[in-house]
Design a protein around this motif. Structure first.
Motif, PDB file in Angstrom:
ATOM      1  N   ASN A  59       0.964  -0.814  -0.063  1.00 52.54           N
ATOM      2  CA  ASN A  59      -0.515   0.188  -0.239  1.00 52.54           C
ATOM      3  C   ASN A  59       0.821   0.992   0.309  1.00 52.54           C
ATOM      4  O   ASN A  59       1.455   1.828   1.156  1.00 52.54           O
TER       5      ASN A  59
ATOM      6  N   LEU B 240      -6.121   1.079   5.311  1.00 49.47           N
ATOM      7  CA  LEU B 240      -7.404   0.217   3.979  1.00 49.47           C
ATOM      8  C   LEU B 240      -8.895   0.387   4.684  1.00 49.47           C
ATOM      9  O   LEU B 240      -8.113   0.884   5.894  1.00 49.47           O
TER      10      LEU B 240
ATOM     11  N   GLU C  86     -12.402  -2.424   1.892  1.00 56.01           N
ATOM     12  CA  GLU C  86     -10.759  -2.871   0.536  1.00 56.01           C
ATOM     13  C   GLU C  86     -10.018  -3.910   1.326  1.00 56.01           C
ATOM     14  O   GLU C  86      -9.249  -4.516   1.169  1.00 56.01           O
TER      15      GLU C  86
ATOM     16  N   ASP D 167     -11.692  -6.756   0.961  1.00 56.25           N
ATOM     17  CA  ASP D 167     -11.023  -7.457  -1.142  1.00 56.25           C
ATOM     18  C   ASP D 167      -9.920  -8.175  -0.856  1.00 56.25           C
ATOM     19  O   ASP D 167      -9.620  -8.597  -0.754  1.00 56.25           O
TER      20      ASP D 167
END
Ligand code: DGY
Length: 323
Positions: free
Chosen positions: A29, A35, A39, A42
């Motif tokens: 990231n 996040l 996210e 996911d």
């Protein structure tokens, strides 16, 4: 052989990121922005391993992903109260942390805070920088002696023990300990420490109290107004554990009405937000969660995650498995 895919949720030290990139199919990231829940979900669905850290919120919502691809959460950090244990267990996920390698540095910060608050170092620094210093005088910013005083340590794990060593062998402090389980006599003997039965037993006896217990719901507001009332009126409270261990409203009252001598905090409930009332307290030292913030500790934490991943993907039980 196909490399397992891993997602790293924040920036890590460069040397560790390089090793991760070499060993795994790693995604970083690069924005370093935490996040959001969708996210994170996911990530659970997409990667073989997710590598979160202590400021990521992995509550039960994050785990509502059906059958996750991720089978391991390799947490960067020793505390894991930000991970919903029940959800991780229900999904059969392995969770690891990074103990040992940050104990000395976290104890160093606890010592820093203890000295700063006792010797009014924060107040002094603010005065110098604001251009308010008018020169030496016998009554200026007079603090409290640390050497030879009695230190109470709540939570006598690795970090608590490192704190005891520094305080006893470096500053001749007498050590009292409160811990969930009985501490082995040989461990106590290293610092000539005495274990007491309860936090209530410990607080009234100590000149300094340092928190080294885990966070999470079990210890939420362990130090509340009733406990603060048990402290000596000139005693100091130090917290390098987790913000939620202290009821910050009660602490603010104790600081404002000077029912304790002062406090020094490296962690906050709901950090990085700091309550405006706490900001007003002059007898309070605050640091931005720096406990493990040395190059040595932060690299070692990352390499410890790599060790845990290596074990996991080789079918072994990782040494730092906590769930
Ligand atoms: C931890 O590891 O839990 C600390 O709070 C950050 O180093």
């Amino acid at each position: 052989m196909v490399k397992p895919s891993v997602l790293v949720t924040r920036r890590w030290p460069a040397a560790v990121e390089a090793q991760l990139a070499e060993t795994y199919n790693a995604t970083f990231n690069t924005s370093d922005v935490p996040l959001a829940t969708p996210e994170m979900r996911d990530a659970m669905r997409k990667y073989d391993a997710v590598l979160p850290t202590v400021t990521d919120k992995l509550n039960s919502e994050v785990f509502e992903v059906g059958k996750p691809q991720a089978k391991i959460l390799g947490n960067y950090g020793v505390g894991f109260s930000h991970i919903c244990e029940r959800s991780a267990r229900d999904l059969g996920m392995t969770v690891t942390n990074t103990p040992d390698v940050l104990s000395e540095c976290t104890a160093d910060i606890a010592m820093t805070l203890m000295l700063m608050v006792a010797r009014r170092a924060g107040e002094g620094e603010r005065e110098v920088r604001d251009g308010r210093w008018t020169g030496w005088r016998p009554t200026h910013l007079v603090g409290t002696k640390v050497s030879g005083k009695k230190l109470g340590i709540i939570g006598f794990g690795r970090i608590g023990q490192e704190m005891a060593k520094r305080a006893h062998h470096g500053f001749g402090m007498e050590i009292l300990v409160q811990n969930r389980s009985t501490v082995a006599p040989e461990i106590l003997a290293q610092c000539n420490a005495t274990q007491v039965d309860s936090v209530e037993d410990l607080l009234p006896q100590c000149d300094f109290v340092s928190l080294h217990c885990p966070g999470g719901s079990a210890n939420r507001h362990l130090i509340n107004s009733a406990m603060l009332d048990l402290m000596k009126p000139d005693a100091f409270l130090i917290n390098t554990a987790r913000g939620e261990v202290i009821d910050e409203f009660a602490l603010t009252q104790a600081l404002m009405f000077e029912t304790i001598g002062g406090a020094a905090l490296d962690v906050f409930d709901g950090e990085p937000r700091i309550s405006p009332e706490l900001m007003q307290c002059d007898n309070l030292v605050m640091l931005p969660h720096l406990g493990s913030a040395t190059r040595e500790a932060r690299e070692a934490m990352g390499f410890r995650v790599l060790d845990n991943l290596a074990d996991f993907f080789a079918g072994r039980d990782p040494r730092d498995r906590v769930i």
